[in-house]
Each structure stands twice: as structure tokens, then as C-alpha cells.
Scaffold this active site. Structure first.
Site, short mmCIF file in Angstrom:
data_model
loop_
_atom_site.label_atom_id
_atom_site.label_comp_id
_atom_site.label_asym_id
_atom_site.label_seq_id
_atom_site.Cartn_x
_atom_site.Cartn_y
_atom_site.Cartn_z
CE1 TYR A 128 -3.99 2.15 0.57
CE2 TYR A 128 -2.55 3.33 2.09
CZ TYR A 128 -3.71 3.26 1.35
OH TYR A 128 -4.61 4.31 1.39
CE LYS A 156 -3.63 4.77 -2.02
NZ LYS A 156 -4.70 5.23 -2.96
#
Length: 296
Positions: free
Chosen positions: A200, A204
């Protein structure tokens, strides 16, 4: 750059309007600040718009006066939450439409085709919010399985690019100004303490650089590209952690100066600003809305 290229579509505006009014007593004075935020007759795409933060942002654009906002998401049929929100938009009576499009953001050709279909129908494209994303359970970075890492990157990074491309291609096609907003996360520039989220966080971080890179390429086409990095917000995605581990609410709340996590509606203002002419000189920027998480 000529004066015409750098003039606000609402000109005269601000102090310039005040000075003109001083010279011309017949000049009609009125506040224009809210006109700068208006999205009257504009068309947009919001990926991940079936629920949660994506749906909140789609509703925001409708409330700002958009003609139509198309929510891209994976389920064949929209959620009950989405359907009730669409009914709410209809009841507002401002002519705005909330539309649902079932599409897999990982499929570039399919996403492009959906964007083209919207262009064919609406004859314009103005706004894109690429918000679709997934978060996996804690996994040791040294043991992280390739398939899971690729799945997260495919949605959170590749899917963001494909959505931005789909909208951007239509913006270029119709030659109107555009604003593309890529939803990143504070996790793209910091690491969440005690959370093993290597996929994650990596995805990002890539979105942050994607926004800067696209902004540099598209600026001369009058297309602005920015990223938005929310902090801890209570959404259906974070609820998967908080509802099963209630102690995390206190922990996450204690990580910022405000002592609480955020609400989805607290993203509305910045989305309206980034999507509208009010942010006309903002591109290549990352807007952090984290309750001051970065400030400790």
C-alpha cells in the site's frame, strides 16, 4: 504567455474588479468567490465511486453543479449507499446527474473505452478523481507474496494511471480545461508506525510521482494534475481494521495533533477546490489532509 491565456474566465475578479468598479460607477459589483468553486455544466469521472470516500467526492462534485459525474467501480451493480446518494442528487434539483459505470480499473483498454463513451455522450470532460484503491492485511515485507503485491499495485497505481488517462484523453479531445486529482495517501510520504503495509505504501508513493510527472506533461494543454493525500479517515476500507481491532481507533487518533481520525465529509472542500477554477494555478502539488499527522 499572453494576457488572454492567463485571464480568469470570471474576469474581472478580485482586486481587479474593485479597481474597475472605482473607474466605472455603472459596474455591477457582486461577490464571485463562490463562482470560482462552481462546476456548472462540467463532466467528470470518479473511480472507486461506489461507496466511501469516492462516493463522497462524487457527491461533492454534483453539489458544486456538475452536469454529470460518472462513478467507475468493479461491482456489476451499485451499492445501496450509491443508489440512495443518486436519489439525493436528483432531489437537489440542480440538474446534476450521478451515473454508475461497472468497470475494472486494471483493464486499460476497457477504462479508456468507458471514458470515450462518456465523451461521445457528453461532448466534454472536465474533472477526474482517481480514487479506487485497496488495502491488504499486515504482511511481513520479507515474506510478501508476489501475487498480493502485484494486485495492490495493479489497482492502486496502474488503475489510477488508466483512469487519469481515460479522462485526460477526452479533455484533450474536446480542448477544454481539465483537472485530474489522483488520490494518494499520507502513507505515500510517511510509513504508518507498526503497520506492515509495504504494498500500500509503495503504491501510494508511486501515485505522488505520477501526479507530478503528468502535471509537467499536461500543463501546456491546460490540464492540471494534483494528488490528494488523506490521513486516517473512517471509511469502509479502514473499517475492516477498526471494527475488528477497536484499540486502533485510539492509537490512530493519538497520532495527530487533533486527537481524532477524519470524516469523509472533511475531504469535500479540498476536492471542490482542486476540481474548480479556484485552484487554477495549482498543479503538480500534493495536498495533505491528515489532521496534522505530518507535523509532529
Amino acid at each position: 504567455m499572453t494576457l488572454a491565456q492567463s485571464t480568469s474566465p470570471l474576469a474581472p475578479i478580485g482586486v481587479s474588479a474593485a479597481l474597475q468598479a472605482a473607474l466605472d460607477k455603472s459596474f455591477q459589483t457582486k461577490p464571485k468567490i463562490f463562482d470560482e468553486f462552481a462546476l456548472t455544466d462540467r463532466v467528470g469521472i470518479v473511480s472507486g465511486g461506489n461507496r466511501g470516500l469516492g462516493l463522497e467526492m462524487a457527491l461533492t462534485l454534483c453539489e458544486a453543479g456538475a452536469r454529470a459525474i460518472y462513478c467507475f467501480d468493479l461491482p456489476t451493480r451499485p451499492s445501496e449507499e450509491w443508489q440512495k446518494t443518486r436519489e439525493f442528487v436528483e432531489r437537489m434539483g440542480n440538474g446534476s446527474r450521478l451515473e454508475y459505470v461497472s468497470v475494472d480499473v486494471r483493464n486499460q483498454k476497457e477504462v479508456w473505452a468507458k471514458g470515450r463513451d462518456i465523451g461521445d455522450k457528453e461532448k466534454r470532460m472536465d474533472v477526474c478523481v482517481a480514487a479506487a484503491g485497496i488495502l491488504k492485511a499486515h504482511t511481513d515485507c520479507l515474506e510478501y507474496p508476489a501475487e498480493q503485491f502485484e494486485e495492490v499495485m495493479d489497482v492502486n497505481t496502474n488503475g489510477v494511471l488508466y483512469t487519469a488517462q481515460a479522462a485526460g484523453r477526452q479533455m484533450v479531445r474536446f480542448g477544454n480545461r481539465g483537472s485530474i486529482i489522483l488520490i494518494a495517501s499520507m502513507s505515500g510520504s510517511i510509513t504508518n508506525r507498526d503497520h506492515a503495509w509495504v504494498s500500500y505504501n509503495t503504491s501510494k508513493s508511486a501515485v505522488l510521482q505520477m501526479a507530478r510527472s503528468m502535471a509537467c506533461e499536461l500543463g501546456k494543454k491546460n490540464i492540471r494534475v494534483n494528488s490528494l493525500s488523506p490521513g486516517h479517515i473512517y471509511t469502509s476500507m479502514t473499517a475492516a481494521y477498526l471494527d475488528k481491532q477497536p484499540h486502533l481507533l485510539d492509537k490512530w487518533s493519538d497520532l495527530n495533533p487533533m486527537g481524532r481520525i477524519g470524516r469523509t465529509d472533511e475531504i469535500r472542500g479540498v476536492i471542490a477546490w482542486l476540481a474548480s477554477d479556484a485552484s487554477s494555478f495549482c498543479t503538480g502539488s500534493d495536498i495533505i489532509v491528515s489532521g496534522g499527522h505530518h507535523s509532529w
